[in-house]
Design a protein around this motif. Structure first.
Motif, short mmCIF file in Angstrom:
data_model
loop_
_atom_site.label_atom_id
_atom_site.label_comp_id
_atom_site.label_asym_id
_atom_site.label_seq_id
_atom_site.Cartn_x
_atom_site.Cartn_y
_atom_site.Cartn_z
N UNK B 42 0.88 -1.21 0.15
CA UNK B 42 -0.07 0.13 0.14
C UNK B 42 1.05 1.34 0.10
N UNK B 43 0.54 2.38 -0.36
CA UNK B 43 1.19 3.44 -0.33
C UNK B 43 1.86 3.94 0.75
N UNK B 44 0.98 3.68 1.99
CA UNK B 44 1.63 4.01 3.29
C UNK B 44 2.73 2.91 3.86
N UNK B 45 2.52 1.62 3.34
CA UNK B 45 3.61 0.60 3.53
C UNK B 45 5.03 1.00 2.76
N UNK B 46 4.60 1.45 1.69
CA UNK B 46 5.79 1.94 0.65
C UNK B 46 6.65 3.20 1.47
N UNK B 47 5.71 4.13 1.90
CA UNK B 47 6.30 5.14 2.36
C UNK B 47 7.08 4.78 3.83
N UNK B 73 -5.84 2.24 -4.20
CA UNK B 73 -5.89 1.03 -5.36
C UNK B 73 -4.39 1.26 -6.07
N UNK B 74 -3.62 0.26 -5.62
CA UNK B 74 -2.40 0.36 -6.49
C UNK B 74 -2.36 -1.12 -6.93
N UNK B 75 -1.59 -1.66 -7.88
CA UNK B 75 -1.44 -2.97 -8.60
C UNK B 75 0.00 -3.33 -8.66
N UNK B 76 0.17 -4.64 -8.41
CA UNK B 76 1.48 -5.34 -8.62
C UNK B 76 2.17 -4.98 -10.02
N UNK B 77 3.46 -4.63 -9.94
CA UNK B 77 4.20 -4.42 -11.16
C UNK B 77 3.89 -2.79 -11.76
#
Lengths: 153, 87
Positions: B42-47, B73-77
């Protein structure tokens, strides 16, 4: 007679060309002093970190200190050597209390130095700094390059 | 025994800056990182993983508005642009 004059003329021409060719040769080295310039390293190294309340145009702190007041702007002056195409210096400021550490601020500066350089980082706050123990750690291209502890009273 | 540690101060109002005697490379000229989304991200996990702070997910969202319509909503790859930490 004419033949003799032509032969003498040709000999003179050969001698002249030879003399001109000789002039083009490099003069012999006298003394042999090495005039090679030392090139700055392409690696960046941090050669000093100083803290203070102000910096001059040379980015060096005017009066190094490790104790600050609660309303001070705090400067960290980072001296470096080396001439990489680009390098990133970062400063991470932290505060420690009761064995816990909080990051106060972190900032980076990407530079393209051509030799010795000084980069300053500073932090300030509209509200008073909490009194206590702080630290600034400097990173060069992500690797720790040194730190300085300081106090706010 | 109750923990009676003082709460840590809030440093969110700290202002910072830097300058150098060396030529400074504009932040926009610094190469931007990219991140390829993995399953479960998720965006927060990435941040959290890249900046150490989950609450900075919005920086990643703003930098990728062209490919992310909904931040949930973000998608693998998917390849996301990751703004420099201090940009």
């Amino acid at each position: 007679m004419i033949r003799l004059q032509r032969m003498l003329g040709a000999a003179a021409l050969i001698a002249l060309v030879g003399a001109t060719a000789c002039k083009k040769e490099a003069p012999p080295t006298i003394g042999g002093a090495d005039t090679t310039m030392a090139m700055p390293s392409t690696n960046l190294s941090v050669t000093g970190i100083e803290l203070g309340k102000a910096v001059g145009v040379d980015k060096r702190v005017s009066m190094p200190m490790t104790t600050f007041g609660t309303r001070d702007t705090i400067y960290a002056s980072v001296a470096t050597s080396g001439a990489p195409a680009t390098a990133t210096l970062s400063a991470v400021w932290s505060f420690t209390q009761d064995g816990q550490t909080a990051v106060v601020d972190s900032s980076s500066q990407t530079i393209s130095p051509t030799g010795d350089a000084v980069t300053e980082f500073h932090v300030s706050r509209a509200n008073a700094w909490p009194t206590g123990t702080y630290k600034v750690e400097v990173f060069a291209n992500g690797a720790s390059a040194g730190s300085r502890d300081f106090e706010v009273r | 025994m109750a923990d009676i540690r003082k709460p840590m101060p809030d440093f969110s109002d700290v202002q910072s800056g830097s300058s150098s005697t060396a030529r400074e490379t504009p932040k926009s000229a610094v190469q931007e990182q990219t991140y390829t989304v993995k399953k479960g991200d998720s965006l927060s996990k990435i941040a959290k993983s890249l900046y150490g702070d989950a609450s900075r997910w919005r920086r990643i969202f703003e930098a990728n508005r062209d490919i992310i319509k909904d931040p949930d909503l973000i998608y693998p790859d998917q390849v996301l642009k990751i703004p420099n930490e201090n940009a």
